[in-house]
Design a protein around this motif. Structure first.
Motif, PDB file in Angstrom:
ATOM      1  N   UNK A   1      46.492  60.685  42.017  1.00 44.13           N
ATOM      2  CA  UNK A   1      45.963  60.612  40.583  1.00 44.13           C
ATOM      3  C   UNK A   1      44.964  59.398  40.520  1.00 44.13           C
ATOM      4  N   UNK A   2      44.378  59.281  41.734  1.00 43.88           N
ATOM      5  CA  UNK A   2      42.939  58.413  41.542  1.00 43.88           C
ATOM      6  C   UNK A   2      42.060  58.956  40.766  1.00 43.88           C
ATOM      7  N   UNK A   3      41.802  60.092  40.867  1.00 45.04           N
ATOM      8  CA  UNK A   3      40.622  60.521  40.149  1.00 45.04           C
ATOM      9  C   UNK A   3      40.654  61.109  38.826  1.00 45.04           C
ATOM     10  N   UNK A   4      42.063  61.104  38.275  1.00 38.33           N
ATOM     11  CA  UNK A   4      42.459  61.555  36.981  1.00 38.33           C
ATOM     12  C   UNK A   4      42.291  60.165  36.003  1.00 38.33           C
ATOM     13  N   UNK A   5      42.597  58.840  36.643  1.00 39.11           N
ATOM     14  CA  UNK A   5      42.880  57.795  35.763  1.00 39.11           C
ATOM     15  C   UNK A   5      41.410  57.138  35.671  1.00 39.11           C
ATOM     16  N   UNK A   6      41.339  56.366  34.418  1.00 34.84           N
ATOM     17  CA  UNK A   6      40.231  55.561  34.379  1.00 34.84           C
ATOM     18  C   UNK A   6      40.600  54.060  35.178  1.00 34.84           C
ATOM     19  N   UNK A   7      39.516  53.585  35.831  1.00 35.26           N
ATOM     20  CA  UNK A   7      39.595  52.414  36.686  1.00 35.26           C
ATOM     21  C   UNK A   7      38.762  51.379  36.175  1.00 35.26           C
ATOM     22  N   UNK A   8      39.079  50.292  36.178  1.00 32.21           N
ATOM     23  CA  UNK A   8      37.862  49.153  36.460  1.00 32.21           C
ATOM     24  C   UNK A   8      38.336  47.983  36.796  1.00 32.21           C
ATOM     25  N   UNK A   9      37.405  47.038  37.345  1.00 29.62           N
ATOM     26  CA  UNK A   9      37.755  45.885  38.133  1.00 29.62           C
ATOM     27  C   UNK A   9      37.619  44.807  37.099  1.00 29.62           C
ATOM     28  N   UNK A  10      38.664  43.709  37.233  1.00 30.45           N
ATOM     29  CA  UNK A  10      38.618  42.542  36.473  1.00 30.45           C
ATOM     30  C   UNK A  10      39.119  41.417  37.415  1.00 30.45           C
ATOM     31  N   UNK A  11      38.562  40.387  37.162  1.00 35.79           N
ATOM     32  CA  UNK A  11      38.839  39.018  37.730  1.00 35.79           C
ATOM     33  C   UNK A  11      37.781  38.713  38.750  1.00 35.79           C
ATOM     34  N   UNK A  12      37.913  37.380  39.094  1.00 35.70           N
ATOM     35  CA  UNK A  12      37.092  36.594  40.026  1.00 35.70           C
ATOM     36  C   UNK A  12      37.602  36.568  41.444  1.00 35.70           C
ATOM     37  N   UNK A  13      36.813  36.599  42.624  1.00 34.79           N
ATOM     38  CA  UNK A  13      37.311  36.250  43.840  1.00 34.79           C
ATOM     39  C   UNK A  13      38.634  36.983  44.187  1.00 34.79           C
ATOM     40  N   UNK A  14      39.585  36.361  44.847  1.00 32.57           N
ATOM     41  CA  UNK A  14      40.818  36.977  45.224  1.00 32.57           C
ATOM     42  C   UNK A  14      41.558  37.155  44.025  1.00 32.57           C
ATOM     43  N   UNK A  15      41.235  36.972  42.860  1.00 34.47           N
ATOM     44  CA  UNK A  15      42.134  37.295  41.740  1.00 34.47           C
ATOM     45  C   UNK A  15      41.785  38.552  41.112  1.00 34.47           C
TER      46      UNK A  15
END
Length: 853
Positions: A550-564
């Motif tokens: 389902x990777x390309x069906x869902x909306x994804x975005x990155x949050x957090x700093x460094x290894x968080x």
């Protein structure tokens, strides 16, 4: 918030390492472009996500295998005239491609076991890419030493094998500079992957503890990258792992993978326990698959022990036969019963424990004196240090003592071979050995027993087999602390620390009847021959495909700093509530319904003082004063608390205890919305809860007017969850004939009357307004937890039944970015207050009689 266990962690994550020299820039390998435009400078590791909607020109999937060391042997030609390269046939990772689809290209990224000069690195890179499909990662010497011999071998390797640094000269204290080198090395590996990756068509499979933070570097670049990780070493229990100062950073980095693999359930269980205790994550098992819900993504957990490469072993057997080595060994040990050990020379392989068990065997069973021989082959040590030197000295002393005490002319009870042995030489020893003994005190997998079983089976038409004309047989004595032990059900399992028991097991193995040995061998050979390295890699690849579908069906975005840093994956229709949009709809509407949860929505969960602020009271009063509005606070709290806190809000409706008690305004009486006023069931439920409370430190009981709640937030996470599950079954059993529902929630078990939920409150409010000719054309419903999902679902039901009009403005909103039945989200309570303030400004606080049903 950045973890306090870091020094300059943001520098680490962005590649700034003040203590280490960076290599000069060199030409980068060509990278497959999937989007039109210019590729930005790859050394800048800001968290830009490559997630193009433009389809890739490459249609075939490709597997990029990232390893610490490439499966390639490098040798400098005479007189420094360049390099010669060849495949390392002994590398298991070379053969995993046999289990992947035939048309799938396999690309390896890793370091070389060779010191390549800076001026030669471009040429070597091109040769390896062209001829071997390998991309080398060249680590500067200062980083390499601290990364491999430092953090990997001094910290991770001992810790994962249950060795704690109790003193500075025993295992080594945590050294932050070594951790920084580990991060720096992983970043270099990530840069080499980024140079060649096609993020929409490639799979990435990362191997072992050397590269545990690599998933974060890659996920920062490619949100939808299909990525798996397999740990080839043990994963320690949470009590051991939690001593690592950078424990959470490594866990969070691993969770940026889509699939995490382990050899055994024990290793996976320890990892899941760490995720539960340190990150508050609970796993679920669905149709045989284990998954961790992590910010909307399901991280798969794979349990599959690796196998051997059958073809390689069989070809080696033929080679050993040609060299007549088997015949020589049979002649050398004629009349003797050979027990064999083949181990790496490291402190966890238990070689000296095995020697002590052999000594005990000769003492207790004197019939084996002059007949039993232990041949111990010691592979060269990979590590270094005082512990290793002490262990080697101890082994040499044990060998000398046993041979002195039990040796006879022409008989040496222990033959210790500490020089490198070729695979064909080992195969010859496997072939003539009656029993293989593995006494490791901790080992990730250990494939020695598998290799032994195949060598004892021999190959068709070859003289190189244990008994070429007779039935095949073999025996194994294996430590219960190694990864292959659960797979070998016919082996004699031992605790290697128990010398006497190990000696008895060795005696049992070589004294066993041939028919029993044959049956055990056949069982083992069936397993080993069908669960080879190709089976392992095929199974892992198929699970990676399933996890990433389902990777390309869902909306994804990155949050957090460094290894968080983590990726949030949500349904495409799920979006952040736009304040301008809701304000515009609010102004245009004529009849509005506003339903607000309390804890976690207008009151932060972390707040100790739960009394609403004057600002919240003011906002709610203004909203209630608008004649167009019907405003309710819908909470699980009791009516006394809510009535006291919101006493200034005369026109506010309150639904307490999830709707069991309800009133439309301060001037109205409380309505009892329950189907029954018989609370005799409390006399049954409370004693059960008291039993579990007494047995579960940190738990407590909350008694409401209509419900009884057992809390275990402050209990041990594992024990509390287990007790909650047991209590749920217990209560469901004793309350089976009572008009109540037993529910489990986040750190709670609750017993409440049937038919009571926040959803039923919402439906009642919508229905009452529709019946009085005031059907809402604007609905705002906000909540943060599982009980609020009932309200969101009730909105859909109301639309389906015609109580609400689907064309009207409906805003079901959850607090926090997480999977929900709501269509909108706000990040936190501060966002909720900001949005309510905007509605407050748009309100017309005219005199009104308040809410009315």
């Amino acid at each position: 918030m950045v973890s306090k266990s870091y020094t300059n962690l943001l520098d680490l994550a962005s590649g700034n390492f003040p203590e280490m020299g960076q290599p000069r820039e060199r030409k980068q390998l060509h990278r497959v472009m999937t989007v039109p435009g210019v590729i930005s400078e790859l050394d800048d590791d800001v968290a830009n996500s490559v997630a193009s909607d433009v389809p890739s020109s490459v249609v075939l999937d490709r597997m990029i295998i990232v390893v610490n060391q490439l499966p390639v042997k490098a040798k400098r030609r005479p007189e420094n005239k360049g390099w010669s390269f060849s495949w390392d046939e002994d590398s298991l990772l070379l053969h995993l491609k046999d289990g992947l689809p035939e048309d799938m290209e396999v690309l390896y990224v890793g370091s070389l076991q060779a010191d390549v000069e800076l001026t030669e690195q471009d040429e070597v890179s091109q040769v390896l890419l062209d001829r071997f499909n390998c991309v080398p990662a060249f680590l500067p010497p200062d980083i390499l030493s601290k990364f491999y011999h430092g953090f990997c071998k001094q910290h991770l390797w001992p810790l994962f094998h249950y060795m704690l640094p109790f003193s500075g000269n025993h295992g080594g204290r945590f050294d932050r500079s070594l951790w920084e080198a580990y991060v720096a090395a992983n970043k270099i590996f990530s840069q080499r992957v980024i140079e060649v990756i096609n993020p929409e068509d490639d799979f990435v499979w990362i191997h072992d503890y050397h590269l545990m933070v690599l998933p974060t570097f890659l996920r920062r670049r490619f949100n939808r990258l299909r990525m798996g990780f397999f740990l080839h070493s043990p994963f320690p229990s949470s009590e051991i792992y939690r001593t690592l100062p950078v424990r959470e950073e490594i866990l969070k980095a691993l969770l940026n993978s889509d699939l995490i693999g382990f050899h055994t359930f024990d290793y996976a269980r320890h990892f899941l326990s760490c995720c539960s205790r340190m990150l508050g994550l609970e796993y679920q098992s669905k149709r045989g698959y284990i998954g961790l819900e992590y910010y909307g993504r399901t991280v798969g957990i794979k349990i599959m022990p690796v196998g051997i490469h059958m073809g390689q072993i069989e070809s080696v057997l033929k080679l050993a036969d040609k060299e007549w080595r088997v015949g020589e060994l049979k002649q050398q040990f004629e009349g003797k019963t050979v027990l064999l050990g083949v181990d790496d020379m490291d402190i966890f392989k238990g070689v000296n424990l095995k020697l002590l068990a052999m000594e005990q065997l000769l003492k207790q069973h004197q019939k084996w004196q002059g007949r039993a021989v232990l041949v111990q082959i010691a592979n060269p040590a990979r590590g270094q240090g005082r512990d290793l030197e002490e262990m080697q000295a101890e082994i040499q002393e044990s060998c000398r003592r046993i041979n002195e005490n039990f040796g006879q002319p022409g008989y040496e009870p222990v033959v210790f071979i500490d020089r490198p042995q070729s695979l064909s030489e080992k195969a010859a020893y496997f072939t003539i050995a009656e029993c293989v003994v593995v006494a490791a005190v901790r080992d990730g997998m250990n494939l020695t027993p598998y290799e032994y079983i195949v060598c004892r089976q021999g190959v068709s038409g070859s003289e190189c087999s244990a008994e070429s004309s007779g039935p095949k047989k073999s025996m194994l004595v294996v430590s219960e602390f190694i990864g292959c032990s659960p797979s070998l059900s016919g082996a004699i399992r031992v605790n290697p620390w128990n010398i006497e028991a190990t000696a008895e097991a060795m005696n049992e193995a070589i004294s066993m009847a041939d028919s029993e040995k044959q049956l055990r061998h056949e069982k083992h050979y069936r397993y080993v021959s069908t669960h080879d390295v190709a089976y392992w890699s095929r199974s892992f690849y198929q699970d990676m495909e399933r996890t990433c579908k389902d990777h390309f069906r869902r909306r994804c975005w990155g949050i957090g700093l460094s290894f968080g840093f983590r990726v949030v994956a949500l349904d495409p229709n799920f979006k952040k509530l736009n304040i301008d949009h809701i304000e515009s709809a609010y102004i245009k509407s004529k009849k509005r319904t506003i339903l607000l949860d309390y804890d976690g929505t207008v009151m932060p969960q972390t707040s100790i003082n739960k009394t609403p602020s004057s600002r919240v009271i003011s906002i709610i009063n203004t909203l209630c004063s608008d004649v167009k509005n019907t405003v309710f606070v819908v909470s699980g709290r009791g009516r006394d608390s809510l009535g006291k806190w919101f006493a200034p809000c005369k026109k506010l409706g309150i639904a307490a205890e999830h709707g069991y008690f309800m009133r439309w305004s301060a001037g109205d009486d409380w309505e009892n919305c329950g189907q029954s006023s018989d609370f005799g069931w409390i006399q049954i439920a409370e004693p059960v809860m008291k039993l579990y409370t007494e047995a579960t430190d940190g738990s407590s009981i909350e008694t409401k007017e209509s419900a009884v709640v057992w809390h275990h937030r402050d209990a041990d996470p594992g024990f509390g969850a287990a007790q909650a599950k047991e209590m749920l079954d217990h209560l469901e059993s004793v309350l089976a004939n009572e008009p109540v529902a037993v529910k489990s929630g986040q750190f709670i078990v609750e017993v409440k009357p049937q038919g009571i939920s926040k959803g039923s409150v919402a439906e009642k409010i919508f229905a009452s307004m529709a019946e009085s000719g005031r059907q809402a054309d604007f609905v705002l419903c906000i909540g943060d937890d599982r009980s609020d999902e009932d309200m969101f679902e009730s909105i859909d039901n109301a639309i389906a039944s015609g109580i609400l009009n689907s064309s009207k403005s409906v805003f079901a909103c959850t607090v926090g970015q997480k999977p929900s039945k709501a269509k909108y989200y706000l990040d936190d309570t501060a966002d909720v207050i900001n949005m309510l303030e905007a509605l407050e400004e748009a309100s017309d606080p005219s005199p009104s009689p308040g809410n009315s049903p």
